[in-house]
Design an enzyme around this catalytic site. Structure first.
Site, mmCIF file in Angstrom:
data_model
loop_
_atom_site.group_PDB
_atom_site.id
_atom_site.type_symbol
_atom_site.label_atom_id
_atom_site.label_comp_id
_atom_site.label_asym_id
_atom_site.label_seq_id
_atom_site.Cartn_x
_atom_site.Cartn_y
_atom_site.Cartn_z
ATOM 1 N N HIS A 150 57.798 74.161 65.780
ATOM 2 C CA HIS A 150 57.785 73.887 67.227
ATOM 3 C C HIS A 150 58.929 74.559 67.999
ATOM 4 C CE1 HIS A 150 60.292 70.016 66.340
ATOM 5 N NE2 HIS A 150 61.089 71.035 66.554
ATOM 6 N N HIS A 163 65.738 75.039 58.871
ATOM 7 C CA HIS A 163 66.659 75.453 59.937
ATOM 8 C C HIS A 163 67.813 74.476 60.057
ATOM 9 C CE1 HIS A 163 63.969 72.754 62.204
ATOM 10 N NE2 HIS A 163 64.633 72.896 63.348
ATOM 11 N N HIS A 205 63.111 65.279 71.185
ATOM 12 C CA HIS A 205 64.484 65.771 70.984
ATOM 13 C C HIS A 205 65.385 65.216 72.095
ATOM 14 C CE1 HIS A 205 61.887 68.684 68.925
ATOM 15 N NE2 HIS A 205 62.910 69.034 68.177
HETATM 16 C C1 DHB Z 1 65.299 75.439 67.488
HETATM 17 C C2 DHB Z 1 64.464 74.793 66.565
HETATM 18 C C3 DHB Z 1 64.072 73.463 66.765
HETATM 19 O O1 DHB Z 1 63.304 72.755 65.895
HETATM 20 C C4 DHB Z 1 64.481 72.798 67.897
HETATM 21 O O2 DHB Z 1 64.028 71.545 68.100
HETATM 22 C C5 DHB Z 1 65.334 73.422 68.819
HETATM 23 C C6 DHB Z 1 65.728 74.740 68.605
HETATM 24 C C7 DHB Z 1 65.695 76.862 67.315
HETATM 25 O O3 DHB Z 1 65.473 77.468 66.257
HETATM 26 O O4 DHB Z 1 66.251 77.430 68.260
HETATM 27 FE FE FE Z 2 63.135 70.569 66.552
#
Ligand code: DHB
Ligand code: FE
Length: 293
Positions: A12, A196, A59
């Site tokens: 996402h 990530h 978020h």
């Molecule tokens: C990023 C990834 C995410 O899952 C998120 O909620 C906010 C930013 C990113 O890779 O920039």
């Molecule tokens: Fe996220």
């Protein structure tokens, strides 16, 4: 009777939404990301559901530290795209199937999965970006091609629910859908991830081996995969990799036997490994094959 046809796993990343909203998806950085969703968009058209049950995480948009529901089910008539700092995304309002949402709320709570019920909620990139990548650009004055029942899962503030809890919730979602007395095709999305980490010393962490093993095990070993402890997500997939627990709700709602019809994996999109999979329920897949003969 309503039935679940298929599950979709999908990242996402907010910048993916920005790339679509600003018309730069053909640029060299973005083209390989979006090329991997070309087949998905054709498949969505050919298998258009009546409703998507969309498992996502907020978020700190609808919720903040003052209220942290582990599972929050959207029961409102509609959900506006939230302003996450640069104005709301130019995408349509998300419309619910309110009767189905109410039925699922009742069924889940009586099945001993206590939901927070949201009668007012804005939705952030966690929900709108998966819709955008799967449907393509849809203008704000148009409508998304189908209705959406949102389920927000807390993965932002520790403790997040376990993968096992999410997998079992998926099974309860399937019981809820299959006890709804109207012919509806329901697709389930599990979103977020893949590996990530956005913060501190390991910011930028990506783990393609781990991500691909996760995608493999969704078909070959979903129960074992759902038992993975939180610490492994943190260690192997980074602090935000724990978003992956949401994919177990999707997998738990499917049949034991599924057919993988599409997979896409690309690094990087912003700070994140983009992972995507389409799993059709075996019974739905076989019905489709017979119909095509
Ligand atoms: C990023 C990834 C995410 O899952 C998120 O909620 C906010 C930013 C990113 O890779 O920039
Ligand atoms: Fe996220």
């Amino acid at each position: 009777m309503a039935r679940i046809t298929a599950g979709v796993g999908c990242s996402h990343v907010p910048a993916i939404g920005v790339a679509m909203d600003t018309g730069i998806t053909d640029q060299p950085y973005w083209k390989p990301v979006f090329d991997g969703f070309r087949k998905s968009r054709e498949w969505m058209k050919a298998n258009k559901p009546d409703v998507i049950f969309l498992v996502y995480n907020d978020h700190c948009t609808a919720f903040d530290a003052s209220c942290i529901p582990t599972f929050a089910l959207g029961a409102a008539a509609e959900f506006q795209p939230a302003d996450e700092g640069w104005g709301p995304r130019p995408v349509p309002v998300v419309k619910n199937h309110q009767k189905l949402a109410s039925h699922i709320a009742q069924s889940l709570v009586l099945d001993e999965f206590d939901m927070t019920i949201m009668n007012e909620m804005e939705v952030d990139h966690g929900l709108t970006v998966p819709l955008s990548v799967m449907f393509g650009e849809v203008a704000p004055e148009e409508a998304w091609p189908c209705l959406v029942v949102p389920l927000a899962v807390n993965v932002v503030q520790y403790p997040a629910p376990t993968g096992n809890r999410c997998y079992n919730l998926g099974k309860a979602v399937r019981r809820a859908v299959e006890s709804y007395d109207e012919d509806l095709d329901v697709m389930i999305f599990g979103t977020g991830g893949m590996s990530h980490q956005l913060q501190y010393k390991r910011a930028g962490l990506i783990n393609p081996e781990w991500d691909n093993a996760f995608l493999d095990r969704l078909t070959s070993d979903p129960v074992g995969l759902s038992r993975m402890p939180h610490v492994e997500y943190l260690r192997e997939a980074g602090s935000e990799g724990v978003e992956m627990v949401m994919w177990h709700v999707m997998r738990g709602a499917l049949e034991d036997d599924v057919v993988e019809v599409h997979r896409h994996y690309h690094v990087p999109a912003s700070n994140t490994a983009v992972g995507h999979i389409i799993l059709e329920n075996k019974s739905y897949h076989d019905g489709r094959m017979i119909a095509a003969e």
